[in-house]
Design an enzyme around this catalytic site. Structure first.
Site, PDB file in Angstrom:
ATOM      1  CB  CYS A   1     -10.317   3.266  -1.084  1.00  0.00           C
ATOM      2  SG  CYS A   1      -9.654   3.067   0.579  1.00  0.00           S
TER       3      CYS A   1
ATOM      4  CD  GLU B   1     -12.141   3.153  -5.627  1.00  0.00           C
ATOM      5  OE1 GLU B   1     -11.593   3.602  -4.601  1.00  0.00           O
ATOM      6  OE2 GLU B   1     -12.778   2.081  -5.648  1.00  0.00           O
TER       7      GLU B   1
ATOM      8  N   GLY C   1      -4.508 -17.023  -0.257  1.00  0.00           N
ATOM      9  CA  GLY C   1      -5.300 -17.517  -1.372  1.00  0.00           C
ATOM     10  C   GLY C   1      -6.176 -16.434  -1.966  1.00  0.00           C
TER      11      GLY C   1
END
Length: 478
Positions: free
Chosen positions: A279, A378, A201
């Site tokens: 990242c 970012e 979900g």
């Protein structure tokens, strides 16, 4: 088309509490690749209850039993490796070589590392007249992102299992296929009922009730800094432990030596891996200002070798994960142009010849100032910024001038200099000349998060520390 319409709760595949689904779009074709059940707070309640019930028994198992389970999981993981690779291609557009290679291999590497650590981990020791005991923290809520699905699921689930915790996993709704197959792997390996639970979900429907659940003792989250802050605030009322691996804007300091050109080339290539959706990517390349022109020429010559196309073909990078991601990257490329950075390669729009799919041109900006938006935010796409430095003190100042501190890189022939530079960078991980180690800690300073994952460091956040005083009575005087 895939259909995953059940959750894994209490050792069984069960119907969701309510009928709700979401579609998964293949980013290479923009067509629906599958439909997945979407959970709710009621599903989280069931999963947490199953994990809580299982904790009493699982937390008391022996190290030997847990090692044997992890070894069985490794066997099943290797057996399903091709299935995982195929799912990665569909759900996130990872090129076949990457999906079936490093993406899947990282999960296996984390599992092997967890086994090695567990076999030698010290869970209790005597100090003075006390016994220091490290015990499993309890029920863990694990929330993972879409960009390196197998690594980021593995780096949470396996240490949790190894330390005797039980858990509920919520994978990203952008990469749910691998999460479902992962649950099948654990089920086939014989993970006891309730020890591992899966609820699919989105963040509001599953992530929020999971992170704030009163019966969850610890939350481990990997994702954006924005979402990490929201999760920490949601979890605060329960005074539960929260560990986070968040955003990054990794500096890559290229030293001024004979290997300069080759290190610039490697830096460009490294930035583009996984379409830049990493990242810890080396997204800010720092080069001597006097050699900026040379760096530009090397970058310009390197980009054409980074082919872009169908993930099922022989291309270096595929699409980014979704249209929203594509749009955000395009906005930041435009911002770089507007702010006056030099566009060396790539730019706006899809690569030539691709009129469908969320493909981004490998893009390089030079003459970037560290106060520009593209040097601060970012981007999470195949976009590299090149900044100039006057000397190493200046390079370190630029490297540390960021709200992030996840990963950094130093490249150069003089190891002593590289080591000295690495010590001065404020980041949780600094790689010298592409160093890589499953045993090294991974995590961030500043807004890149807290806590550490990988190797034995990844065990600590799943453990409470207890001191039993007077465990060893003082010797009686004669």
């Amino acid at each position: 088309m895939r259909e995953y319409l059940k959750f894994y709760i209490g050792g069984e595949w069960v119907e969701p509490a309510q009928k709700s689904t979401f579609d998964v779009v293949n980013p290479a074709t923009e067509e629906i690749a599958g439909t997945v059940a979407s959970g709710s707070a009621a599903d989280v309640d069931r999963a947490v209850a199953a994990a809580r019930k299982a904790f009493g028994t699982w937390s008391q198992t022996s190290v030997v039993d847990r090692v044997l389970l992890l070894q069985r999981i490794l066997t099943e993981y290797q057996r399903r490796a091709d299935d995982l690779g195929a799912a990665l291609i569909e759900e996130m557009g990872a090129p076949s070589a990457l999906a079936n290679g490093f993406q899947v291999a990282l999960g296996a590497g984390q599992l092997t590392s967890a086994i090695d650590v567990l076999e030698n981990f010290v869970f209790e020791e005597e100090r003075g007249n006390s016994l220091i005991v490290k015990e499993p923290i309890g029920v863990c809520g694990l929330i993972t992102p879409w960009n390196w699905p197998m690594n980021l699921i593995a780096v949470k689930v396996f240490p949790a299992l190894a330390t005797g915790c039980t858990m509920v996993l919520k994978p990203s709704e952008r990469s749910p296929f691998t999460g479902h197959i992962f649950a099948e792997i654990l089920d086939a390996a014989g993970v006891p009922a309730g020890v591992f639970n899966l609820v699919q979900g989105d963040g509001p429907s599953v992530g929020v009730p999971l992170s704030g659940h009163p019966d969850v003792d610890m939350v481990s989250f990997t994702g954006s800094t924005r979402a990490g802050i929201a999760i920490a605030m949601n979890a605060a009322e329960g005074v539960k432990r929260v560990t986070q691996e968040l955003g990054g804007k990794g500096p890559n300091i290229i030293l001024d030596d004979a290997a300069f050109a080759e290190n610039v080339r490697k830096g460009v290539v490294s930035m583009m891996v996984n379409s830049g959706q990493t990242c810890s990517a080396p997204s800010r390349m720092l080069v001597p200002a006097a050699r900026m022109e040379e760096a530009v020429e090397v970058a310009k010559a390197t980009v054409p070798s980074i082919s872009v196309g169908d993930p099922n073909g022989d291309f270096v990078i595929g699409p980014v994960v979704a249209k929203s991601q594509y749009d955000a990257i395009q906005r930041l490329i435009q911002q770089g142009i507007d702010d006056g950075a030099t566009l060396v390669a790539g730019g706006l729009g899809r690569p030539e010849g691709l009129d469908k799919g969320f493909y981004v041109q490998p893009t390089v900006f030079a003459d970037v100032k560290n106060d520009m938006t593209i040097a601060r935010e970012e981007i999470f796409g195949p976009v590299l910024t090149i900044l100039g430095y006057d000397n190493l003190d200046h390079a370190i100042e630029i490297a540390n001038d960021t709200e992030y501190g996840l990963a950094a890189f130093v490249a150069g022939e003089d190891l002593a200099t590289a080591r000295s530079v690495a010590r001065r960078i404020r980041a949780g991980s600094v790689a010298i000349n592409d160093g890589f180690d499953f045993a090294a800690p991974f995590g961030g300073y500043k807004k890149s998060g807290n806590g550490r994952e990988w190797g034995e460091f990844g065990f600590e956040d799943y453990l409470e520390v207890k001191g039993i005083l007077g465990y060893t009575p003082a010797p009686v005087a004669e």
